[in-house]
Scaffold this motif. Structure first.
Motif, mmCIF file in Angstrom:
data_model
loop_
_atom_site.group_PDB
_atom_site.id
_atom_site.type_symbol
_atom_site.label_atom_id
_atom_site.label_comp_id
_atom_site.label_asym_id
_atom_site.label_seq_id
_atom_site.Cartn_x
_atom_site.Cartn_y
_atom_site.Cartn_z
ATOM 1 N N SER A 11 0.744 -1.076 0.020
ATOM 2 C CA SER A 11 0.090 -0.040 0.036
ATOM 3 C C SER A 11 0.938 0.914 -0.059
ATOM 4 O O SER A 11 0.555 2.296 -0.833
ATOM 5 N N ASN A 48 1.083 4.142 -2.772
ATOM 6 C CA ASN A 48 0.714 5.563 -2.073
ATOM 7 C C ASN A 48 1.716 6.457 -1.967
ATOM 8 O O ASN A 48 1.753 7.708 -1.769
ATOM 9 N N SER A 102 -0.217 5.718 5.750
ATOM 10 C CA SER A 102 -1.329 4.922 5.514
ATOM 11 C C SER A 102 -2.172 4.388 6.499
ATOM 12 O O SER A 102 -3.439 4.314 6.543
#
Length: 94
Positions: free
Chosen positions: A8, A12, A28
């Motif tokens: 993730s 990101n 995140s």
């Protein structure tokens, strides 16, 4: 769990300016940016980042287990990423 967070973070990383992929992954899941910057600095300097996740009692136990090794930092981040009200995280570097 950590692999999913890192993936993730890679996805990101461009969205969170100034952070590495691991920094973006930590961001995140709700770790405060000032802590992330310190963690990135510590990891870059060949320190370890140890994270524990769970109910308050397990975090207290993790903290007691880590304390004897004299970590440079021992931080608690309550309420990180969809945690239940009693769930917190502890992070230690050293």
């Amino acid at each position: 769990y950590l692999a999913a967070v890192l993936i993730s973070g890679v996805e990101n990383a461009a969205l969170v300016g100034g952070l590495s992929a691991i920094g973006a992954a930590l961001y995140s899941i709700g770790i405060p940016k000032d802590s992330i910057l310190q963690y990135e600095t510590d990891v870059t300097a060949d320190s370890f980042l140890v994270m524990a996740r769970g109910p308050q009692e397990e975090i207290a136990r993790a903290k007691e287990i880590l304390r004897p090794i004299n970590p440079a930092r021992l931080d608690i981040h309550p309420g990180v990423e969809a945690a239940t009200p009693a769930e917190q995280r502890v992070a230690a570097t050293g």
